[in-house]
Each structure stands twice: as C-alpha cells, then as structure tokens.
Design an enzyme around this catalytic site. Structure first.
Site, PDB file in Angstrom:
ATOM      1  N   GLY A 248     -90.029 -17.205 135.718  1.00 51.13           N
ATOM      2  CA  GLY A 248     -90.366 -15.855 136.133  1.00 51.13           C
ATOM      3  C   GLY A 248     -90.372 -15.761 137.649  1.00 51.13           C
ATOM      4  O   GLY A 248     -89.597 -16.428 138.324  1.00 51.13           O
ATOM      5  N   GLY A 249     -91.291 -14.949 138.183  1.00 54.90           N
ATOM      6  CA  GLY A 249     -91.343 -14.721 139.618  1.00 54.90           C
ATOM      7  C   GLY A 249     -92.413 -15.531 140.313  1.00 54.90           C
ATOM      8  O   GLY A 249     -93.389 -15.966 139.698  1.00 54.90           O
ATOM      9  N   ALA A 251     -94.794 -14.647 142.407  1.00 51.38           N
ATOM     10  CA  ALA A 251     -96.135 -14.060 142.425  1.00 51.38           C
ATOM     11  C   ALA A 251     -96.885 -14.384 141.141  1.00 51.38           C
ATOM     12  O   ALA A 251     -98.077 -14.747 141.166  1.00 51.38           O
ATOM     13  CB  ALA A 251     -96.041 -12.551 142.623  1.00 51.38           C
ATOM     14  N   THR A 252     -96.193 -14.273 140.012  1.00 48.38           N
ATOM     15  CA  THR A 252     -96.818 -14.620 138.734  1.00 48.38           C
ATOM     16  C   THR A 252     -97.123 -16.108 138.674  1.00 48.38           C
ATOM     17  O   THR A 252     -98.170 -16.523 138.175  1.00 48.38           O
ATOM     18  CB  THR A 252     -95.912 -14.217 137.566  1.00 48.38           C
ATOM     19  OG1 THR A 252     -95.625 -12.811 137.652  1.00 48.38           O
ATOM     20  CG2 THR A 252     -96.581 -14.501 136.228  1.00 48.38           C
ATOM     21  N   GLU A 268     -89.662 -22.267 137.111  1.00 50.01           N
ATOM     22  CA  GLU A 268     -88.344 -21.875 137.617  1.00 50.01           C
ATOM     23  C   GLU A 268     -88.488 -20.428 138.044  1.00 50.01           C
ATOM     24  O   GLU A 268     -88.721 -19.549 137.220  1.00 50.01           O
ATOM     25  CB  GLU A 268     -87.266 -22.062 136.542  1.00 50.01           C
ATOM     26  CG  GLU A 268     -85.842 -22.026 137.084  1.00 50.01           C
ATOM     27  CD  GLU A 268     -85.356 -20.624 137.388  1.00 50.01           C
ATOM     28  OE1 GLU A 268     -85.265 -20.282 138.589  1.00 50.01           O
ATOM     29  OE2 GLU A 268     -85.103 -19.868 136.450  1.00 50.01           O
ATOM     30  N   CYS A 302     -80.855 -15.456 137.626  1.00 47.23           N
ATOM     31  CA  CYS A 302     -81.399 -16.183 138.779  1.00 47.23           C
ATOM     32  C   CYS A 302     -80.310 -16.884 139.579  1.00 47.23           C
ATOM     33  O   CYS A 302     -80.527 -17.231 140.743  1.00 47.23           O
ATOM     34  CB  CYS A 302     -82.459 -17.183 138.327  1.00 47.23           C
ATOM     35  SG  CYS A 302     -81.844 -18.466 137.234  1.00 47.23           S
TER      36      CYS A 302
END
Length: 517
Positions: A248-249, A251-252, A268, A302
């Site tokens: 994911g991102g 920030a998460t 990742e 990605c």
C-alpha cells in the site's frame, strides 16, 4: 476519446452478468467456515457503479475469533511440508481450470480490462507454482561445529520454521496476484494467515481463498476478513500476529508500524519510477516502451513509468512518438477487447489525477496528449516542461500520467532520477553496455532494467526497493525466507572416550596445551 460523459451514460441494462460473477459462499471466512451475516459492504464496478456483489462488514471481535482459531490450530494440528506443496500444486491446476471465471471477477470489480485481468490470472498461476516449488527453501543446512573451538563433540543443523500467524493486507490494483504473493509463501512456510483484501476489490481474494480450501489448505490455517469498524487495528495489534505483510502507501505503513509495535513487518509501498533514454538509444523503441509502461491498469501500478529523462538530441523525437502512440490508445469499457485503458478505481481518484495535472499545466507544463476526465476515466496523458516541485514529479501519481524531460549530461539525469523519496525500479535505454552498467550502479533503486522501462517483473525475483518504496522483499522464495526463521537443532555427543581415559576433559589444562611425546 473517452467512451461516455457520465456514469449514467454507461450504466448497463438490467440482468447484467456481473452480478453473479463471483458466486461466493459468503462474504468473509474465519473459524473454519464462510460467514454470511452483515453482508452490507457493496462492491461496485468503477466503470459505471454497477453493483457487482456484497461482502461482510466485520468487527474487531471477528478478527479476534479468526486469530484465536488459527492460533489454536497451529498448536494442535500438524501440516507437513509435503501436504502443503501438494495443496498448492492442486491450486495451480484448479486456477487453470477456473481461469475464465477469475478473469471476469477481476475485470468486474477492478480497473483492469479483460485482457489485463487474464494476464493477472496467468501470473497468479505462476506465483502459486513457484510457491509450491519453494518448499525446497525450508530444508536448511548443517552447522559448522567441526570448525569451531566451541563445537567439539557436537553436531547440528538448522531448518526453516514458520513464524506463526501472518497478517496479509493487500491493495486494489492487483487483487488476485498480490494476494497470492502473500498467501502462497505464507502457507508453504507452514504459517497460518489472515487475509485482509482491499475493500474496493475483495471478491478476487475471497475467491482465491475458496480455491485454496478446495485444493486442500486446512480451514484452520486461513481466514479472510475484508473491512469493518476496528478491523485493521485489531489485526495489526494482536500479539499473536507474528508478521505483517502489507502492500500500500507509506502513510498507511507508518500507521501500521506505530500501532503494531515490535513485530516483523514487510512492506511494499510503491514508486515514482524513472526511465533514462541516453543519446545512443533507439528513440522509437524507447517511446513505444514508455507508452506501454506508463498506462497499463490506467497507471495504477507501482512499477508504472512516471518520469522520463531523454537526452536533448532525442527529446523531440521521443516526445512526438510517445504522444502519437498515446493518442492512439482506446479508453473504454473493460470487457471490450479493443480497449487499452480502463477507468481508475474511483471517480475520486480520477479527480485527484485531474487536479495534479491541472496544477502542472498551471505551473507551465505542456500537455501533449490526454488531460481529460469523464467520471472515473482519465485519458492517458503526456506532459513536458513540468517544474520539479509539481506533484506529478515529486509524488507517486498512481494514474495514467507520464512526464518527459530533457537532459544534456547523463550525470544530471541520474541525479534527477534519484531525486525522489521512492526507489523501486528504473529503466535505462542505451546501446553501450558499459554506460548501462555505470548508470545502473548509481541508481538507488531495487531493480534497473536495461533497454526497457521500470515496468518489468517476474514473480520469482526479489521484489522491493529502497527509501520509501518499502522494507524487505517479496518474490516467492524471498518471501518464504522472510516468513520463516532458521531454527537450530544441536546434539551433544558427550565427551569422547579417549579424552575420558587421558583425563582430557574440556576443562583440563592439558586439553588445550597438547601432549608431548
């Protein structure tokens, strides 16, 4: 051209076959059975808002029950390596037989065209095959006691053992194969696993869980819970979860790490991938590869090509051809096999991409192709003259946008390519192997692809990057190593008879001084 002007223009007639595409026995799976209560979470096709299906709205209590069941099963039920391998090999065969069904599920709930969905199913088959074959990674090796002063009269070996329970958290953009990249290695390693697929595309992951159960994976080894109040926090903070594998991102990922505490986390986290086109490159081949690498899955990849640095001598030629090929791409319905580009995952995401491009053009960027939005669709877009502070350069766009910029000195191109918080992959076009290797050595990324763009991956290679692109590596064998730990077994053979007779025990002064004739 975009296929329609609003969602209402694209809504299908009643009786659309997408409503029965998944045909799942429930909307979550835990405690060894499918759950069908609280089937309130809607799964809609981003193309037109059509209701594809519903899954369970779960609770933190459901997560606790799922983990408890798997934890208990791991304590009392053995699942030998042979049986794990056979289950995954059976899953490979079943997925081959059901490939058309899975492709339709992916195309119905995600951004992928039917052709892209079919490619993902083929990759998932490969991922499961590699997972079965990775049983060889669990064998370990003997320990070198004979080569150690502390190793007298001992033998031993290590083998790889499961970490325990794996929390697998997956995104929407590859809703089947990215699930397989977590479940396959976790299961062959002997772990239990709780899957949390994206709430936007949960049907593919749930269907894979159904297939794995049919293939022989014990129901006490696997669970799948999509979403609901407190679900994510309950999953990552439970002390019985030994490893979190997250895609994911950043920030998460930061929030997960802060909440989870001291446990192993594999992440990742995406990329802002650059491609460098040197003065001696084939400009036509480079332009074609850039277009192919920038716009697949509507840029929601990605590995997507986002920044391209082209030597000034080739710049105009590459831009002209890339713009021409981009304009020839067809944006349209996902089940139409002539469609090249489907929608983004939501209209909100398409609006975000639109905003970023408008920011760039307002700052002086030149638009060569695309730049239009209709609903969740955004036309594939080619930009030049983009200021370096714009978000389409600084951040991960995750949409169908590529920026092409000129350079005079290749060292400047390398510096620009590395000037990112991400470091996933990069591409280099040149006819000089010496130059290719020199550039590759200086690019701070997880993979450099020569005479191709960043958009290259095989499912067996170690996959991941530097900086904010993640922690650890996926790629089946490498993930198996991450999801297992070496366990030593050491046997003390006792004091040899000769040492006992001569009084040369380990603490005897003469044991180390030697014996003179």
């Amino acid at each position: 051209m975009l296929p329609f002007t609003s969602l209402d223009d694209a809504r299908p007639e009643t009786g659309d076959s997408r409503s029965a595409v998944a045909n799942l026995p429930g909307g979550a799976f835990f405690e060894g059975q499918w759950q069908s209560d609280e089937m309130t979470l809607e799964v809609r096709d981003p193309q037109d808002g059509f209701l594809v299906g519903r899954v369970c709205s779960s609770t933190a209590g459901d997560v606790e029950r799922a983990i408890t069941h798997i934890h208990r099963h791991l304590q009392v039920e053995d699942w030998p390596v042979r049986a794990r391998r056979q289950a995954l090999e059976r899953a490979v065969l079943l997925l081959g037989e059901q490939s058309a069904r899975f492709a339709k599920i992916i195309a119905a709930e995600s951004s992928k065209t039917i052709s892209e969905a079919e490619r993902e199913v083929r990759r998932c088959i490969e991922t499961l095959r590699l997972s079965a074959a990775a049983s060889e990674e669990l064998s370990g090796e003997t320990l070198g006691f004979e080569d150690s002063l502390a190793g007298a009269n001992k033998i031993g070996w290590y083998s790889r053992k499961p970490v325990g329970i794996v929390a697998a958290i997956t995104p929407f953009n590859d809703p089947l194969n990215l699930v397989a990249h977590k479940l396959g290695p976790a299961l062959i390693g002997g772990n239990g696993v709780v899957l949390k697929p994206s709430g936007r595309t949960p049907l593919s992951g749930l269907a894979l869980v159904q297939l794995l159960l049919e293939a022989g994976v014990p129901s006490g080894r696997i669970a799948a819970i999509v979403s609901g109040p407190g679900v994510s926090e309950a999953l990552v903070t439970d002390e019985r979860v030994d490893l979190i594998s997250f895609t994911g991102g950043p920030a998460t990922a930061d929030r997960i790490a802060a909440a989870a505490g001291a446990k192993k986390i594999l992440s990742e986290l995406g990329g802002n991938n650059a491609t460098i086109v040197c003065a001696d490159a084939d400009p036509e081949a480079a332009a074609t590869a850039i277009v192919a690498g920038a716009f697949g899955v509507a840029g929601q990849n990605c590995l997507s090509v986002q920044r391209v640095y082209v030597h000034a001598s080739l710049f105009e030629q590459v831009v002209e051809q890339a713009a021409r090929e981009t304009k020839s791409l067809k944006t349209g319905p996902k089940l139409d096999r002539t469609t090249d580009i489907g929608p983004l995952i939501s209209e909100a995401e398409a609006r975000r991409v639109e905003e970023w491009v408008e920011e760039a053009t307002a700052a002086g960027a030149t638009l060569h192709a695309g730049g239009q939005r209709r609903g969740a669709y955004y036309e594939p877009t080619v930009l030049t003259d983009v200021p370096s502070e714009c978000r389409v350069i600084r951040d991960e766009v995750f949409g169908p946008v590529v920026s092409i910029l000129p350079f005079d000195d290749v060292q400047d191109a390398i510096l620009a390519a590395n000037d990112s918080e991400y470091g996933l992959q990069a591409g280099v076009f040149t006819q000089s192997i010496d130059q290719a290797l020199a550039i590759a050595d200086k690019l701070h990324v997880g993979a450099v692809v020569i005479n191709e763009t960043s958009d290259v991956r095989i499912d067996s290679m170690p996959f991941g990057g530097f900086k904010k692109s993640g922690v650890g590596r996926e790629g089946v064998r490498h993930a198996v190593r991450e999801m297992t730990e070496p366990k030593n077994t050491i046997i003390n053979l006792g004091e040899p008879p000769r040492q006992k007779i001569l009084g040369l025990g380990e603490n005897s002064p003469t044991a180390t001084a030697g014996i003179s004739a």
